[in-house]
Scaffold this motif. Structure first.
Motif, PDB file in Angstrom:
ATOM      1  N   LYS A  28      35.554  24.734  29.814  1.00 37.76           N
ATOM      2  CA  LYS A  28      34.833  25.704  28.998  1.00 37.76           C
ATOM      3  C   LYS A  28      33.880  26.475  29.900  1.00 37.76           C
ATOM      4  CE  LYS A  28      34.965  23.050  24.745  1.00 37.76           C
ATOM      5  NZ  LYS A  28      34.179  22.426  23.672  1.00 37.76           N
ATOM      6  N   GLY A  29      33.368  27.591  29.413  1.00 42.44           N
ATOM      7  CA  GLY A  29      32.487  28.437  30.211  1.00 42.44           C
ATOM      8  C   GLY A  29      31.222  27.739  30.658  1.00 42.44           C
ATOM      9  N   THR A  30      30.617  26.944  29.770  1.00 41.05           N
ATOM     10  CA  THR A  30      29.388  26.247  30.145  1.00 41.05           C
ATOM     11  C   THR A  30      29.670  25.179  31.198  1.00 41.05           C
ATOM     12  OG1 THR A  30      29.658  24.727  28.278  1.00 41.05           O
ATOM     13  CG2 THR A  30      28.240  26.647  27.948  1.00 41.05           C
ATOM     14  N   GLU A  31      30.872  24.627  31.189  1.00 44.68           N
ATOM     15  CA  GLU A  31      31.225  23.625  32.201  1.00 44.68           C
ATOM     16  C   GLU A  31      31.341  24.263  33.577  1.00 44.68           C
ATOM     17  OE1 GLU A  31      33.748  20.328  29.692  1.00 44.68           O
ATOM     18  OE2 GLU A  31      34.788  22.167  30.292  1.00 44.68           O
ATOM     19  N   VAL A  32      31.921  25.449  33.639  1.00 44.41           N
ATOM     20  CA  VAL A  32      32.057  26.153  34.914  1.00 44.41           C
ATOM     21  C   VAL A  32      30.679  26.485  35.474  1.00 44.41           C
ATOM     22  CG1 VAL A  32      32.947  28.221  36.047  1.00 44.41           C
ATOM     23  CG2 VAL A  32      34.320  27.070  34.317  1.00 44.41           C
ATOM     24  N   ARG A  36      29.064  25.147  38.968  1.00 43.95           N
ATOM     25  CA  ARG A  36      28.506  26.027  40.004  1.00 43.95           C
ATOM     26  C   ARG A  36      27.138  25.551  40.469  1.00 43.95           C
ATOM     27  NH1 ARG A  36      31.376  30.439  41.128  1.00 43.95           N
ATOM     28  NH2 ARG A  36      32.742  31.296  39.523  1.00 43.95           N
ATOM     29  N   LEU A  37      26.386  24.933  39.567  1.00 41.81           N
ATOM     30  CA  LEU A  37      25.075  24.390  39.924  1.00 41.81           C
ATOM     31  C   LEU A  37      25.173  23.016  40.570  1.00 41.81           C
ATOM     32  CD1 LEU A  37      23.019  25.420  36.761  1.00 41.81           C
ATOM     33  CD2 LEU A  37      22.984  26.479  39.025  1.00 41.81           C
ATOM     34  N   GLY A  38      26.379  22.437  40.594  1.00 42.75           N
ATOM     35  CA  GLY A  38      26.580  21.140  41.232  1.00 42.75           C
ATOM     36  C   GLY A  38      26.287  19.960  40.336  1.00 42.75           C
ATOM     37  N   HIS A  39      26.254  20.166  39.028  1.00 45.73           N
ATOM     38  CA  HIS A  39      25.944  19.089  38.088  1.00 45.73           C
ATOM     39  C   HIS A  39      27.225  18.397  37.616  1.00 45.73           C
ATOM     40  CE1 HIS A  39      22.027  21.408  37.060  1.00 45.73           C
ATOM     41  NE2 HIS A  39      21.977  20.837  38.236  1.00 45.73           N
ATOM     42  N   VAL A  40      27.949  17.807  38.562  1.00 46.47           N
ATOM     43  CA  VAL A  40      29.208  17.145  38.235  1.00 46.47           C
ATOM     44  C   VAL A  40      29.301  15.843  39.027  1.00 46.47           C
ATOM     45  CG1 VAL A  40      30.477  18.449  39.979  1.00 46.47           C
ATOM     46  CG2 VAL A  40      31.701  17.467  38.089  1.00 46.47           C
ATOM     47  N   ASN A  41      29.931  14.835  38.419  1.00 43.85           N
ATOM     48  CA  ASN A  41      30.093  13.531  39.052  1.00 43.85           C
ATOM     49  C   ASN A  41      31.496  13.020  38.751  1.00 43.85           C
ATOM     50  OD1 ASN A  41      29.813  11.028  40.178  1.00 43.85           O
ATOM     51  ND2 ASN A  41      28.209  10.341  38.801  1.00 43.85           N
ATOM     52  N   LEU A  42      32.239  12.638  39.775  1.00 39.38           N
ATOM     53  CA  LEU A  42      33.604  12.136  39.596  1.00 39.38           C
ATOM     54  C   LEU A  42      33.703  10.623  39.734  1.00 39.38           C
ATOM     55  CD1 LEU A  42      35.864  14.681  41.491  1.00 39.38           C
ATOM     56  CD2 LEU A  42      35.556  14.405  39.040  1.00 39.38           C
ATOM     57  N   GLN A  43      32.585   9.958  39.918  1.00 37.79           N
ATOM     58  CA  GLN A  43      32.629   8.513  40.106  1.00 37.79           C
ATOM     59  C   GLN A  43      33.187   7.841  38.850  1.00 37.79           C
ATOM     60  OE1 GLN A  43      28.910   7.143  41.493  1.00 37.79           O
ATOM     61  NE2 GLN A  43      29.818   5.487  42.658  1.00 37.79           N
ATOM     62  N   ASP A  58      36.425  10.470  31.977  1.00 39.24           N
ATOM     63  CA  ASP A  58      35.185   9.991  32.609  1.00 39.24           C
ATOM     64  C   ASP A  58      34.656  10.866  33.731  1.00 39.24           C
ATOM     65  OD1 ASP A  58      34.900   7.932  30.882  1.00 39.24           O
ATOM     66  OD2 ASP A  58      35.656   6.380  32.225  1.00 39.24           O
ATOM     67  N   SER A  59      35.062  12.113  33.811  1.00 41.08           N
ATOM     68  CA  SER A  59      34.407  13.024  34.746  1.00 41.08           C
ATOM     69  C   SER A  59      33.160  13.539  34.033  1.00 41.08           C
ATOM     70  CB  SER A  59      35.332  14.172  35.138  1.00 41.08           C
ATOM     71  OG  SER A  59      35.686  14.920  34.009  1.00 41.08           O
ATOM     72  N   LYS A  75      31.178  13.960  28.940  1.00 40.00           N
ATOM     73  CA  LYS A  75      32.278  13.107  29.406  1.00 40.00           C
ATOM     74  C   LYS A  75      33.539  13.264  28.572  1.00 40.00           C
ATOM     75  CE  LYS A  75      30.222   9.602  32.142  1.00 40.00           C
ATOM     76  NZ  LYS A  75      30.506   8.295  32.690  1.00 40.00           N
ATOM     77  N   ARG A  76      33.778  14.460  28.065  1.00 35.97           N
ATOM     78  CA  ARG A  76      34.978  14.668  27.253  1.00 35.97           C
ATOM     79  C   ARG A  76      36.214  14.631  28.144  1.00 35.97           C
ATOM     80  NH1 ARG A  76      37.599  19.579  27.077  1.00 35.97           N
ATOM     81  NH2 ARG A  76      36.685  21.213  28.356  1.00 35.97           N
TER      82      ARG A  76
END
Length: 152
Positions: A28-32, A36-43, A58-59, A75-76
């Motif tokens: 979704k747009g807010t996810e992109v 871009r701000l680096g607020h993502v975790n793949l652990q 769990d991303s 975490k959708r």
């Protein structure tokens, strides 16, 4: 040119990566904007076959704070974009005992977010200790060789 967004280093520690695969991801747009701000975790992120499609679970993509009324769930499950032949190939590989699809890294490619998946087989604790021992030995060998070259 690909700019890395995030790397799941824990996946390389916990799994023997047998094969790598690149996939697009439906966002979704807010996810992109949040990515871009680096607020993502793949652990802990993994992919699973569900109804003939592959989804990423769990991303963790944190909500975008400046979003107006529509916000995404952090975490959708997110659909991965693969060709049918790739999906069929991965489905056959996953069905083997002990195999799983692990998210290894997320990166930009031509303005689009891509996810690198690894077909992995879980490591035992003995394997993890052996890898650690091997890295320590390589580090010591490199240190000795560097010392020898400095003396010349």
């Amino acid at each position: 040119m690909s700019a890395e967004i995030v790397v799941n280093r824990k996946a390389f520690r916990d799994y023997h990566i047998l094969e790598k695969l690149e996939a697009g991801i439906e966002l979704k747009g807010t996810e992109v904007k949040s990515i871009r701000l680096g607020h993502v975790n793949l652990q802990g992120a993994f992919a699973r076959l569900d109804g003939g499609e592959i989804f990423l679970y769990d991303s963790d993509i944190q909500p975008y704070l400046r979003a107006s009324h529509e916000q995404h769930e952090p975490k959708r499950r997110r659909r991965l974009l693969l060709h049918r032949l790739e999906i069929d190939k991965v489905a056959g590989a996953i069905e083997q005992a002990g195999r799983t699809l692990v998210a290894l890294r997320m990166y930009w490619k031509k303005g689009r977010v891509k996810v690198e998946l690894g077909l992995g087989k879980g490591k035992q604790d003995v394997d993890k200790r052996a890898d650690l021992k091997k890295r320590v030995q390589e580090r010591e060998i490199d240190r000795v060789l560097a010392g020898i070259q400095r003396k010349r």
